[in-house]
Scaffold this active site. Structure first.
Site, short mmCIF file in Angstrom:
data_model
loop_
_atom_site.label_atom_id
_atom_site.label_comp_id
_atom_site.label_asym_id
_atom_site.label_seq_id
_atom_site.Cartn_x
_atom_site.Cartn_y
_atom_site.Cartn_z
CE LYS A 159 11.57 14.25 -47.42
NZ LYS A 159 12.70 13.51 -47.28
CG HIS A 197 9.05 8.72 -43.37
ND1 HIS A 197 9.25 9.57 -44.25
CD2 HIS A 197 9.77 7.45 -43.76
CE1 HIS A 197 10.42 9.31 -44.97
NE2 HIS A 197 10.65 8.14 -44.85
CE LYS A 231 12.50 4.47 -41.59
NZ LYS A 231 11.69 3.41 -42.81
CD GLU A 249 17.23 7.13 -50.78
OE1 GLU A 249 15.96 7.07 -50.90
OE2 GLU A 249 17.62 8.30 -50.83
CG HIS A 298 14.79 11.56 -42.87
ND1 HIS A 298 13.43 11.86 -42.59
CD2 HIS A 298 14.57 11.64 -44.46
CE1 HIS A 298 12.72 11.91 -43.45
NE2 HIS A 298 13.22 11.89 -44.39
CE LYS A 340 17.32 10.74 -53.62
NZ LYS A 340 16.53 9.68 -52.91
P1 NAD Z 1 1.32 14.84 -55.57
O1 NAD Z 1 1.46 15.50 -56.52
O2 NAD Z 1 1.05 13.21 -56.09
O3 NAD Z 1 -0.22 14.95 -54.90
C1 NAD Z 1 -0.72 16.18 -54.66
C2 NAD Z 1 -1.93 16.06 -54.17
O4 NAD Z 1 -2.48 17.40 -53.84
C3 NAD Z 1 -3.16 15.74 -55.10
O5 NAD Z 1 -4.19 14.99 -54.57
C4 NAD Z 1 -3.88 16.81 -55.86
O6 NAD Z 1 -5.02 16.73 -56.20
C5 NAD Z 1 -3.73 17.65 -54.47
N1 NAD Z 1 -3.73 19.35 -54.72
C6 NAD Z 1 -3.08 19.96 -55.54
N2 NAD Z 1 -3.40 21.28 -55.50
C7 NAD Z 1 -4.47 21.26 -54.97
C8 NAD Z 1 -5.32 22.35 -54.62
N3 NAD Z 1 -5.22 23.66 -54.98
N4 NAD Z 1 -6.48 22.01 -53.66
C9 NAD Z 1 -6.61 20.88 -53.30
N5 NAD Z 1 -5.79 19.71 -53.52
C10 NAD Z 1 -4.99 20.00 -54.58
O7 NAD Z 1 2.12 14.84 -54.32
P2 NAD Z 1 2.62 13.66 -53.19
O8 NAD Z 1 3.85 13.06 -53.83
O9 NAD Z 1 1.63 12.92 -52.80
O10 NAD Z 1 3.26 14.78 -52.04
C11 NAD Z 1 2.23 15.48 -51.19
C12 NAD Z 1 3.22 16.14 -50.12
O11 NAD Z 1 3.94 15.19 -49.57
C13 NAD Z 1 4.18 17.04 -50.63
O12 NAD Z 1 4.32 18.18 -49.50
C14 NAD Z 1 5.41 16.42 -50.49
O13 NAD Z 1 6.52 17.13 -50.60
C15 NAD Z 1 5.41 15.46 -49.44
N6 NAD Z 1 6.16 13.99 -49.23
C16 NAD Z 1 5.65 13.40 -50.34
C17 NAD Z 1 6.55 11.96 -50.38
C18 NAD Z 1 6.14 10.94 -51.51
O14 NAD Z 1 6.56 9.90 -51.26
N7 NAD Z 1 5.28 11.12 -52.35
C19 NAD Z 1 7.32 11.54 -49.33
C20 NAD Z 1 7.63 12.62 -48.37
C21 NAD Z 1 6.98 13.87 -48.50
#
Ligand code: NAD
Length: 484
Positions: A148, A178, A182, A216, A240, A331
């Site tokens: 998402k 996710h 659950k 939250e 969700h 939140k």
């Molecule tokens: P983040 O910014 O921490 O990590 C991004 C990752 O993408 C890094 O490993 C980076 O190296 C890689 N990346 C960026 N540009 C790139 C490119 N051009 N080529 C290859 N790799 C590249 O982001 P995150 O928080 O891990 O989130 C990732 C995805 O998951 C997003 O779509 C976010 O919306 C979704 N998401 C995250 C969470 C969370 O809890 N963090 C929860 C739900 C959804």
């Protein structure tokens, strides 16, 4: 009771964004837990792929640290962590360039399940899908997992679906929500469709109303910039809460199979009434001692984004006409609590005296903090003094009922990843489902953006704006207390 862990086929799982927050916090700790449960076969390999420079040893060290940070000490043995990270390797890949793709193609095996987890921002999904094909990395039976947010409105969700569909069939696309992973959410289906007790009562004739709460305590944290463009409706309700509503309201599917379940969920979304303005309360948290306001958190003093939403949703179908579903999420609320609560109607006529009290059954399905269920039933208050009625809980906290087995209940992410490897899409959203959810959400959001509505302020640490209480009071009902 003996736990039955069914191993999966050998697999190559590539995590694009393998160094990011989601990979470190959820995906890899989850895979580690499945490894310790014996669910990962010898031939299981995980390849981290991201833009930064790392060799395998550095990547293993990074993930060892992540496991140490996110898996409780009593659930990780250093030798097991070391054995797990041996399964990991790292390839530097640029989603938008040509770097690394040849190496990745070479690393993929012909005889293992192929799964590609897109743990990167949605703007990169198209580029990844295209390059997976261009460089012949993915086989025609490969699976892709997308995170998402899946679009921010109907138009962008359609575009995203079309982008993915250009390279992958629907049966290869696993859209993660996710919440669907659950344990309790699946138990909702087991309770509804595995017992004769509930289903006959699961309708407008016997259910007074349903409350779905995802509350939250935390604020927007480090996600301020993203969240301020999104808000509670897009970030929580469209996905969700909508999924929880669908599983609660859907008709029994003909089989517990992906399309049968998803067809029924889709029918629910299509039966949702448009929501009038008077049935929605939007809120934004203000500051409290030592807690910053939402506007300060997102560094946007004029923000009109909601961090809280409460709404009454009506479903126009035979089963539910007349039974409202109240949704609430926010939140910086008083407690961290997620639950689905089915409030049954009172008995049609009470044979007891007025002072025996009036009671109704309530079934609570708790998603967090302690996953479990609780059914309140009315009995006679013990002891002398005539017939006085009292509600008592028939409690089923998984940890109590299932002992050790409950301790091994997989976290949502680990279960969903294993489902990807098994090729089971039941707990993933289908493209048409996501689009239908946006089609219902879009007019609600555009109505308040067109009017320039400001959300109502609520104190951080409270239960949300007072108007949210009124939303139920005016229907002669009350929200459940936010408490853990
Ligand atoms: P983040 O910014 O921490 O990590 C991004 C990752 O993408 C890094 O490993 C980076 O190296 C890689 N990346 C960026 N540009 C790139 C490119 N051009 N080529 C290859 N790799 C590249 O982001 P995150 O928080 O891990 O989130 C990732 C995805 O998951 C997003 O779509 C976010 O919306 C979704 N998401 C995250 C969470 C969370 O809890 N963090 C929860 C739900 C959804």
């Amino acid at each position: 009771m003996v736990s039955r862990v069914i191993p999966v086929e050998p697999f190559d799982l590539v995590i694009f964004g393998g160094t990011g927050d989601l990979a470190r916090r959820k995906i890899l700790p989850g895979l580690f837990r499945r490894f310790t449960s014996g669910q990962m076969p010898e031939g299981a390999r995980i390849i981290g792929a991201a833009r930064s420079d790392h060799d395998d040893a550095e990547y293993r060290a990074t993930i060892t640290e992540a496991i140490e940070e996110f898996v409780p000490k009593d659930r990780r043995d250093p030798a097991e962590v070391a054995a797990f990270v041996e399964r990991l390797s790292y390839i530097k890949v640029d989603a938008t360039g040509e770097d690394g793709w040849k190496k990745l193609a070479k690393a993929m095996r012909d005889d293992a399940v192929q799964a590609f987890y897109f743990s990167v921002g949605p703007s990169l999904f198209g580029a990844l899908a295209e390059r997976l094909h261009l460089h012949k990395v993915a086989r025609p039976d490969a699976r892709i997992v997308v995170e998402k947010p899946f679009g921010r409105d109907l138009a962008s969700a359609k575009e995203l679906n079309a982008t993915l569909a250009a390279h992958f069939d629907e049966h290869q696309i696993y859209r993660i929500d996710h919440y669907l992973g659950k344990e309790t959410v699946q138990n909702l289906m087991a309770v509804r469709f595995g017992n004769v007790l509930f289903e006959p009562l699961w309708n407008a004739q016997y259910v007074d109303h349903v409350q779905i709460t995802v509350a939250e305590e935390v604020g927007v944290g480090g996600r301020g910039t993203y969240y301020d463009k999104s808000g509670a409706m897009r970030d929580m309700v469209q996905n969700h809460l909508m999924q929880l509503l669908c599983l609660t309201a859907m008709e029994p599917p003909t089989r517990f199979e992906p399309d049968a379940v998803r067809d029924e969920k889709l029918k629910v979304i299509r039966a949702l009434d448009p929501v009038p303005r008077s049935n929605i309360v939007r809120g934004q948290y203000s500051s409290a001692p030592r807690i910053k306001s939402y506007a300060d958190d997102v560094e946007n003093p004029d923000s009109r984004t909601e961090s809280f939403i409460a709404m009454r949703v009506d479903i126009s179908n035979w089963r539910w006409k007349g039974t409202p579903f109240y949704l609430r999420t926010g939140k910086r609320l008083k407690a961290r609590m997620s639950e689905i609560v089915i409030h049954f109607k009172e008995v049609p006529y009470s044979i007891f005296d007025e002072d025996a009290g009036r009671h109704a059954n309530v079934l609570t399905i708790r998603l967090q903090p302690d996953e479990g269920m609780d059914l309140r039933v009315t009995i006679k208050e013990p002891g002398p003094g005539g017939m006085r009625l009292v509600d008592v809980p028939l409690d089923m906290t998984f940890a109590d009922a299932l002992g050790e087995q409950a301790a091994d209940v997989p976290d949502a992410y680990e279960r969903l990843i294993m489902d990807v490897i098994r090729g089971n899409q039941t707990l993933f959203m289908r493209g048409d489902e996501v689009e239908a959810a946006w089609a219902w959400t879009d007019p609600i959001i555009s109505a308040w953006t067109d009017r320039g509505d400001r959300p109502l302020a609520y104190d951080a640490g409270s239960s949300g704006p007072a108007d949210a209480l009124m939303l139920l009071h005016r229907d002669g009902r009350r929200w459940r207390e936010l408490a853990t």
